[in-house]
Design an enzyme around this catalytic site. Structure first.
Site, PDB file in Angstrom:
ATOM      1  N   ASP A 230      27.277  26.844 -13.021  1.00  0.00           N
ATOM      2  CA  ASP A 230      27.484  27.022 -11.451  1.00  0.00           C
ATOM      3  C   ASP A 230      27.653  28.270 -11.087  1.00  0.00           C
ATOM      4  O   ASP A 230      28.175  29.364 -11.793  1.00  0.00           O
ATOM      5  CB  ASP A 230      28.933  26.092 -11.156  1.00  0.00           C
ATOM      6  CG  ASP A 230      28.931  25.861  -9.829  1.00  0.00           C
ATOM      7  OD1 ASP A 230      27.780  25.899  -9.069  1.00  0.00           O
ATOM      8  OD2 ASP A 230      30.143  25.356  -9.354  1.00  0.00           O
TER       9      ASP A 230
ATOM     10  N   ASN B  19      21.276  17.000  -6.744  1.00  0.00           N
ATOM     11  CA  ASN B  19      20.602  18.071  -6.501  1.00  0.00           C
ATOM     12  C   ASN B  19      19.447  17.906  -5.816  1.00  0.00           C
ATOM     13  O   ASN B  19      18.910  18.731  -4.797  1.00  0.00           O
ATOM     14  CB  ASN B  19      20.458  19.121  -7.708  1.00  0.00           C
ATOM     15  CG  ASN B  19      21.397  19.842  -8.418  1.00  0.00           C
ATOM     16  OD1 ASN B  19      21.662  20.118  -9.509  1.00  0.00           O
ATOM     17  ND2 ASN B  19      22.513  20.246  -7.566  1.00  0.00           N
TER      18      ASN B  19
END
Ligand code: FPP
Length: 250
Positions: free
Chosen positions: A26, A74
């Site tokens: 991340d 996503n």
């Protein structure tokens, strides 16, 4: 993989490194923003970080690495970022195949890869096929993956088998369930690392990480390197894993 050799620091015990390390990579976007670059530049640097981390974990003797490369959520990102990521994954896999063969790595994937654009899906399938007979570390890439999606799909498969009489309801337990997950044949992750300071699981390996140790590192993913890996392994080796038993029993 580059040719520079790495050594495991002496204070890390090679006998008690985790078998399986899962990574939530991340902070690519925030890294790019901080540098005034496009998000895709962050993802490109993220690929370099993934290579450094895989190399460090392989040096440590870890047998399985699962990388959260693209979640079911996503898909909701802007189309340009999604297509950029898909192209990057395709190019990375094509470029790294030689290195995978040299190191003996095996590529596996979890997730709904039929959702990927055909060029990315074909590259994935090709590298999975080419590395299938290797015997080294397993690099398991989560693509269009969600933990809840995986649990629902597994449940559907078990119900289908029960309805068809291929499986007795009495025989469905945690073990059979695990064996029907996409990670079947892999041990559960002993260690889960998330970069960028966020402390969430974000629908990653929801079933499999029930007893994992979690390490949260503040570094943005593109800045990750072997030192972040060594620190996570030190942290892991300093913990007592009890799997729900009392501290006296462990
Ligand atoms: C999160 O950063 C990262 C991703 C969406 C995954 C992409 C990962 C890579 C390209 C690394 C390489 C992977 C492989 C398999 C070689 P973010 O965009 O969520 O960052 P932000 O939270 O700062 O916006």
């Amino acid at each position: 993989m580059n040719a520079l050799s790495l050594e495991l620091p002496h204070d890390i015990n090679p006998k008690t490194v985790p078998q399986h390390v899962a990574l939530i990579m991340d902070g690519n976007g925030r890294w790019a923003k901080q540098k005034g670059k496009m998000r895709i530049a962050g993802h490109k640097e993220g690929v370099e970080a993934a290579k450094r981390v895989v190399k460090a974990l392989s040096t440590a003797g870890v047998k399985y690495v699962t990388l959260y490369a693209f979640s079911t959520e996503n898909w909701k990102r802007p189309a340009l970022e999604v297509s950029g990521l898909m192209d990057l994954l395709m190019l990375t896999l094509k470029r790294e195949l030689k290195g995978f063969m040299k190191e003996g790595f095996i590529l596996r994937t979890i997730g709904d890869i039929e959702q990927l654009p055909s060029s990315t899906r074909d590259a994935v399938k090709e590298v999975v096929y080419q590395t299938n007979e290797n015997t080294g570390m397993v690099i398991n890439v989560a693509l269009s993956y969600g933990g809840r999606w995986e649990i629902v799909e597994t449940t559907k498969e078990l119900v289908r088998k029960a309805v068809n009489g291929e499986m007795d309801l009495q025989h469905i337990d945690e073990n059979t369930f695990s064996q029907h997950l996409q990670t079947s044949g892999m041990p559960d992750p002993d260690l889960l690392i998330r970069s960028s300071g966020e402390k969430r699981l974000s629908n990653f390996l929801v079933w499999q990480s029930a007893y994992s140790e979690y390490v949260f590192d503040n570094a943005f993913w593109p800045d990750f390197n072997e030192h972040n890996v060594w620190n996570a392994l030190r942290d892991f080796q300093g913990r007592k894993r009890r799997f729900g038993t009392s501290s006296d029993a462990s």
